[in-house]
Design a protein around this motif. Structure first.
Motif, PDB file in Angstrom:
ATOM      1  N   ALA A 292       0.832  -1.206   0.000  1.00 21.87           N
ATOM      2  CA  ALA A 292       0.000   0.000   0.000  1.00 21.87           C
ATOM      3  C   ALA A 292       0.866   1.255   0.000  1.00 21.87           C
ATOM      4  O   ALA A 292       0.512   2.268  -0.627  1.00 21.87           O
ATOM      5  CB  ALA A 292      -0.937  -0.014   1.201  1.00 21.87           C
ATOM      6  N   PHE A 293       2.002   1.194   0.695  1.00 23.18           N
ATOM      7  CA  PHE A 293       2.887   2.357   0.711  1.00 23.18           C
ATOM      8  C   PHE A 293       3.446   2.633  -0.679  1.00 23.18           C
ATOM      9  O   PHE A 293       3.482   3.782  -1.125  1.00 23.18           O
ATOM     10  CB  PHE A 293       4.028   2.145   1.698  1.00 23.18           C
ATOM     11  N   LEU A 294       3.898   1.580  -1.365  1.00 24.83           N
ATOM     12  CA  LEU A 294       4.436   1.774  -2.716  1.00 24.83           C
ATOM     13  C   LEU A 294       3.373   2.335  -3.654  1.00 24.83           C
ATOM     14  O   LEU A 294       3.668   3.188  -4.499  1.00 24.83           O
ATOM     15  CB  LEU A 294       4.977   0.452  -3.255  1.00 24.83           C
ATOM     16  N   ASP A 295       2.151   1.849  -3.511  1.00 25.63           N
ATOM     17  CA  ASP A 295       1.075   2.386  -4.350  1.00 25.63           C
ATOM     18  C   ASP A 295       0.794   3.844  -4.012  1.00 25.63           C
ATOM     19  O   ASP A 295       0.386   4.625  -4.891  1.00 25.63           O
ATOM     20  CB  ASP A 295      -0.197   1.552  -4.162  1.00 25.63           C
ATOM     21  N   GLY A 296       0.987   4.231  -2.751  1.00 31.86           N
ATOM     22  CA  GLY A 296       0.694   5.593  -2.336  1.00 31.86           C
ATOM     23  C   GLY A 296       1.785   6.597  -2.616  1.00 31.86           C
ATOM     24  O   GLY A 296       1.569   7.807  -2.455  1.00 31.86           O
ATOM     25  N   THR A 297       2.973   6.129  -3.028  1.00 28.08           N
ATOM     26  CA  THR A 297       4.058   7.077  -3.303  1.00 28.08           C
ATOM     27  C   THR A 297       3.741   7.992  -4.477  1.00 28.08           C
ATOM     28  O   THR A 297       4.249   9.125  -4.537  1.00 28.08           O
ATOM     29  CB  THR A 297       5.368   6.315  -3.585  1.00 28.08           C
ATOM     30  N   GLN A 298       2.902   7.542  -5.391  1.00 29.54           N
ATOM     31  CA  GLN A 298       2.536   8.409  -6.509  1.00 29.54           C
ATOM     32  C   GLN A 298       1.716   9.597  -6.028  1.00 29.54           C
ATOM     33  O   GLN A 298       1.912  10.731  -6.494  1.00 29.54           O
ATOM     34  CB  GLN A 298       1.749   7.614  -7.552  1.00 29.54           C
ATOM     35  N   ASN A 299       0.810   9.370  -5.075  1.00 35.37           N
ATOM     36  CA  ASN A 299       0.039  10.479  -4.509  1.00 35.37           C
ATOM     37  C   ASN A 299       0.937  11.405  -3.692  1.00 35.37           C
ATOM     38  O   ASN A 299       0.739  12.629  -3.691  1.00 35.37           O
ATOM     39  CB  ASN A 299      -1.088   9.936  -3.635  1.00 35.37           C
ATOM     40  N   ILE A 300       1.910  10.820  -2.984  1.00 34.23           N
ATOM     41  CA  ILE A 300       2.853  11.649  -2.220  1.00 34.23           C
ATOM     42  C   ILE A 300       3.669  12.521  -3.161  1.00 34.23           C
ATOM     43  O   ILE A 300       3.914  13.706  -2.893  1.00 34.23           O
ATOM     44  CB  ILE A 300       3.774  10.748  -1.375  1.00 34.23           C
TER      45      ILE A 300
END
Length: 394
Positions: A292-300
């Motif tokens: 989930a963190f890797l998927d969320g790095t794009q939003n970050i």
């Protein structure tokens, strides 16, 4: 007087094997029954020890034998596994409950997760892993789960996802914290360098004004033969002609302004990366999984670049660099980490001891116990009969 000594009584210490065999033969039914009972107990012990074992080799590129201990301390943490199962809503599933029980056992996770080392170049080619130093190189983690009932191998798959998640979090926590601190320091370093650069430009501009004033007051200074040979070492530039010094000073100012432009580009890129890595480091403090963190790095990344003009080349370049980095993470953690062969459908039965060995051991122990009981019964009966005979004579 003659000393009279009693004659030594002969002591019979010999065993009559015929009598022993006769005793055992008379008790053959009991001995056989106890032997059969022991064999049955051995069969029961073998069947009750039956375990359904599923295992698989999970390839973990980037994890070497030298740094495996760093990950092993996280793998073997039962509370960490339970937290992962709860965050993925699998704690109440059949496989999740089985892994929770495994985590509660002493050394349960340590025995279930074992490092696997490459032993030949052929194995490395078969596993699809390139290693520079095959001797002692680590290729993955051997995952094994044993249960009394068939599981289909799905707990092994779930445990592999836990291993993947642990590796991602260990690596990302180290990377994000290091990069956040590094770019924070880099921003201060660039600011100090810019202050020094501005001071150097002002110095050169003042020197340039002085040279122009000298040339204006001494027009003949510009006509000095420029072919003179002068050793230009630090502190000897003043021996050049004012015109040569004027040109050198103008060149120096140009180089300082060029360095200022490059430094400004570096400052913009460093500021964007600082915001990105520091926000990612804060996101890791929240209860989340590695995937989930890797998927969320794009939003970050989108939040860090908010308000930035992507038509500026340095902004676009920084965005692309972070995109490439995220793609490499995805390839390493989500694609390259895999099973050599799926553990589902490869479950095997294991018995300790095996069925045949349980029958043999149980029968032998039962037979020996039967022989002992038969001999004890015969000894007790003979003693009882001898006592009755003595009482009759008396």
């Amino acid at each position: 007087m003659q000393n009279t000594q009693p004659h030594a009584q002969p002591y019979d210490d010999e065993i009559d094997l015929r009598q022993l065999v006769a005793v055992l033969w008379r008790q053959k039914v009991m001995i056989t029954a106890i032997g059969i009972l022991g064999a049955a107990i051995g069969v029961g012990a073998s069947i009750s020890s039956t375990k359904h074992v599923a295992e698989g080799l999970f390839i973990t590129p980037g994890v070497s034998a030298s740094n495996y201990k760093r990950y092993e301390s996280v793998f073997s943490n039962g509370a960490r596994l339970q937290q992962y199962l709860q965050s993925t809503n699998q704690a109440t599933t059949h496989d999740g409950a089985l892994l929770v029980k495994l985590a509660d056992e002493p050394n349960g996770l340590t025995n279930a997760l074992k490092p696997e080392f490459a032993f030949t170049d052929r194995d490395s080619k078969a596993f699809g892993v390139k290693v520079e130093d095959a001797a002692g190189a680590m290729i993955g983690v051997r995952i094994q789960v044993a249960h009394t009932a068939p599981t289909g191998g799905t707990p092994v798959t779930l445990l592999a996802e836990y291993v993947r998640d642990s590796i991602i979090r260990v690596d990302m926590e180290s990377t994000m914290l290091s990069q956040c601190n590094s770019f924070r320091t880099r921003e201060q370093e660039l600011r100090n360098a810019q202050i020094q650069n501005d001071f150097a430009i002002r110095q050169e501009e003042s020197r340039l004004a002085n040279l122009r004033d000298i040339i204006a007051r001494n027009p003949e200074a510009s006509s000095i033969d420029n072919r003179q040979i002068v050793s230009v070492e630090r502190g000897t530039e003043r021996f050049l002609s004012p015109a040569a010094q004027l040109v050198a000073s103008e060149i120096q100012i140009g180089e300082l302004k060029l360095a200022e432009v490059l430094r400004e580009r570096d400052r913009i890129a460093s500021g964007l990366k600082r915001d990105y890595y520091c926000q990612a480091q804060q996101a890791l403090q929240q209860p989340t999984t590695g995937r989930a963190f890797l998927d969320g790095t794009q939003n970050i990344q989108a939040a860090a670049f908010q308000g930035q003009d992507k038509s500026i080349d340095v902004v676009e370049q920084t965005w692309n660099e972070l995109d490439v980095e995220r793609a490499n993470w995805t390839n390493t953690y989500l694609q390259s980490m895999r099973f050599v062969a799926s553990p589902e459908g490869t479950e095997l039965k294991q018995r300790k001891p095996g069925l045949a060995l349980g029958i043999v051991l149980g029968g032998m122990l039962g037979g020996m116990l039967g022989i002992m009981i038969a001999l004890i019964r015969a000894w007790w009966r003979s003693g009882f009969e001898a006592a009755n005979a003595n009482n009759t004579k008396a």
